[in-house]
Design an enzyme around this catalytic site. Structure first.
Site, PDB file in Angstrom:
ATOM      1  N   TYR A 142      52.256  48.338  38.723  1.00 41.01           N
ATOM      2  CA  TYR A 142      53.164  48.630  39.823  1.00 41.01           C
ATOM      3  C   TYR A 142      54.398  49.406  39.372  1.00 41.01           C
ATOM      4  O   TYR A 142      55.043  50.073  40.180  1.00 41.01           O
ATOM      5  CB  TYR A 142      53.620  47.330  40.499  1.00 41.01           C
ATOM      6  CG  TYR A 142      52.538  46.597  41.249  1.00 41.01           C
ATOM      7  CD1 TYR A 142      51.347  47.217  41.609  1.00 41.01           C
ATOM      8  CD2 TYR A 142      52.702  45.270  41.597  1.00 41.01           C
ATOM      9  CE1 TYR A 142      50.363  46.551  42.291  1.00 41.01           C
ATOM     10  CE2 TYR A 142      51.714  44.574  42.285  1.00 41.01           C
ATOM     11  CZ  TYR A 142      50.544  45.219  42.629  1.00 41.01           C
ATOM     12  OH  TYR A 142      49.566  44.531  43.316  1.00 41.01           O
ATOM     13  N   LYS A 192      41.815  40.729  31.621  1.00 40.09           N
ATOM     14  CA  LYS A 192      40.533  41.447  31.580  1.00 40.09           C
ATOM     15  C   LYS A 192      40.382  42.090  30.203  1.00 40.09           C
ATOM     16  O   LYS A 192      40.223  43.295  30.050  1.00 40.09           O
ATOM     17  CB  LYS A 192      40.496  42.498  32.696  1.00 40.09           C
ATOM     18  CG  LYS A 192      39.127  43.094  32.958  1.00 40.09           C
ATOM     19  CD  LYS A 192      38.099  42.102  33.477  1.00 40.09           C
ATOM     20  CE  LYS A 192      36.797  42.833  33.804  1.00 40.09           C
ATOM     21  NZ  LYS A 192      35.698  41.878  34.092  1.00 40.09           N
ATOM     22  N   ASP A 225      37.960  38.425  37.116  1.00 43.75           N
ATOM     23  CA  ASP A 225      36.878  38.335  38.093  1.00 43.75           C
ATOM     24  C   ASP A 225      36.313  36.921  38.141  1.00 43.75           C
ATOM     25  O   ASP A 225      36.019  36.384  39.218  1.00 43.75           O
ATOM     26  CB  ASP A 225      35.785  39.361  37.813  1.00 43.75           C
ATOM     27  CG  ASP A 225      35.401  39.458  36.345  1.00 43.75           C
ATOM     28  OD1 ASP A 225      36.013  38.786  35.502  1.00 43.75           O
ATOM     29  OD2 ASP A 225      34.466  40.232  36.049  1.00 43.75           O
ATOM     30  N   ASP A 249      49.213  39.157  41.935  1.00 46.67           N
ATOM     31  CA  ASP A 249      49.374  39.485  43.344  1.00 46.67           C
ATOM     32  C   ASP A 249      48.117  39.081  44.118  1.00 46.67           C
ATOM     33  O   ASP A 249      48.177  38.414  45.156  1.00 46.67           O
ATOM     34  CB  ASP A 249      49.642  40.988  43.472  1.00 46.67           C
ATOM     35  CG  ASP A 249      50.084  41.381  44.871  1.00 46.67           C
ATOM     36  OD1 ASP A 249      50.183  40.510  45.746  1.00 46.67           O
ATOM     37  OD2 ASP A 249      50.332  42.584  45.093  1.00 46.67           O
ATOM     38  N   ASP A 253      47.470  35.307  46.403  1.00 45.33           N
ATOM     39  CA  ASP A 253      47.125  35.384  47.820  1.00 45.33           C
ATOM     40  C   ASP A 253      45.828  34.638  48.096  1.00 45.33           C
ATOM     41  O   ASP A 253      45.695  33.922  49.097  1.00 45.33           O
ATOM     42  CB  ASP A 253      46.995  36.838  48.261  1.00 45.33           C
ATOM     43  CG  ASP A 253      48.340  37.493  48.541  1.00 45.33           C
ATOM     44  OD1 ASP A 253      49.370  36.806  48.419  1.00 45.33           O
ATOM     45  OD2 ASP A 253      48.363  38.687  48.865  1.00 45.33           O
TER      46      ASP A 253
END
Length: 358
Positions: A142, A192, A225, A249, A253
């Site tokens: 970001y 990851k 994942d 993020d 959620d």
């Protein structure tokens, strides 16, 4: 105790839900003998309309002078056509950066009063859901540079840069381990590292921090994942999830919505020094803005986090959380968490009911 709170209502339902949070904070002040001075300021689309910028310098100054910052939500379709550098979301990212808020704490808790609203299978929900996502907030893709949309060989190309240095990783890892010491002493670091160099560094530094100072906390590592799958397969296995900005993020959620509604989950964004910022995790919900339909409970619970984490007022925070739970036990619901046999109320009435139960 006297404290100054900078209010950033923002856009959409933001002003409605922040107003209910203020109602509850005023009730807390009256009950416990405190004084809260509320200073409003502009952010997001509201700031663009008034000043042309999503984060005016006056807002940054007001936040820096405050003891805590209380934010509603930013954004909406009204500003979709604005150039990326001036979109409402830039105000939110900008205030986090300006205040050095590198640690985002997002608890996800399935309240017994809302067990019927949980989106998980009943046998999975019965195992419990009580976790907190510790998300790094000022680095990663970001904020990484370079970033652009440009033309190459006649084609439009967009790119962003995922980047962390070891100090950024080390400081957020410490927050996660310290948080775990206050809970069940388990940290799952999510990355990851099988394909990303950034994640390989992340995993190595987190392990170093653990081995040096937090051997009393159980540490595990998980690919993002798999973590996304495990959150719906068996969220009871998680205590503290430590992860970077973009993964955090998404996962926070996911973790929150399986409890029943984004309208129930608070968050805190903290740095090395005050002020910290407190906000619900949901967005501005422009489709219901101004209709008195929004759920203010996440915002009210964010006020509870403010009382506890920013002001050290644990009894007051407990009172807010208990008032929310009592309101739910008494059968009052906003539309997003409505169940058979309950009483439907609007945003303002829900805030009044919680304040009444203090």
């Amino acid at each position: 105790m006297k404290k100054t709170i900078c209010l950033l209502p923002g856009d959409g339902i933001g002003p409605e839900i922040v107003a209910q949070g203020v109602t509850v904070l005023e009730a807390v002040a009256k009950k416990f003998g405190h004084e809260f001075d509320f200073v409003p300021a502009l952010i997001g689309g509201a700031a663009i309309d008034a000043t042309g910028e999503p984060l005016p310098a006056a807002t940054v100054e007001a936040c820096r002078k405050a003891d805590a910052v209380y934010l509603g939500a930013v954004g909406g379709p009204k500003w979709d056509g604005i150039e990326p550098a001036r979109r409402p979301e830039k105000g939110l990212l900008g205030i986090r950066k300006a205040l050095g808020l590198f640690a985002n704490l997002r608890p996800a808790l399935l309240l017994p009063e809302l067990a019927g609203a949980c989106l998980l299978r009943a046998d999975i929900a019965a195992r419990g859901l009580d976790l907190i996502v510790v998300r790094e907030l000022t680095g990663d893709i970001y904020f990484g540079e370079p970033r652009a949309i440009e033309e190459r060989d006649g084609l439009r190309v967009g790119y962003n840069t995922m980047i962390y240095d070891e100090n950024e990783i080390r400081r957020i890892a410490k927050v996660a381990f310290e948080t775990a010491r206050q809970r069940r002493r388990k940290v799952c670091s999510v990355e990851k590292s099988n394909v990303l160099e950034t994640s390989r560094l992340w995993k190595a530094v987190v392990q170093e921090v653990h081995d040096a100072d937090y051997a009393d906390v159980e540490l595990s590592h998980m690919y993002v994942d798999n973590a996304a799958m495990q959150l719906v397969r068996d969220p009871s296995q998680f205590d503290v999830i430590l992860t970077g900005n973009i993964f955090g993020d998404i996962l926070s959620d996911e973790a929150s919505v399986i409890t029943g509604s984004l309208g129930m989950l608070p968050s805190a964004s903290m740095g090395a020094q005050a002020p910290a910022l407190f906000e619900p995790i949901h967005g501005s919900a422009p489709d219901i803005a101004g209709q008195d339909k929004a759920n203010p409970l996440a915002t009210i619970l964010s006020a509870g986090m403010m009382l506890r984490l920013a002001f050290g007022l644990s009894a007051e925070a407990d009172a807010v959380e208990n008032a929310v739970r009592q309101t739910l036990r008494d059968g009052f619901r906003t539309g997003d968490i409505m169940e058979d046999g309950c009483t439907l109320v609007g945003c303002a009435e829900m805030g009044r009911l919680v304040a009444e139960r203090l």
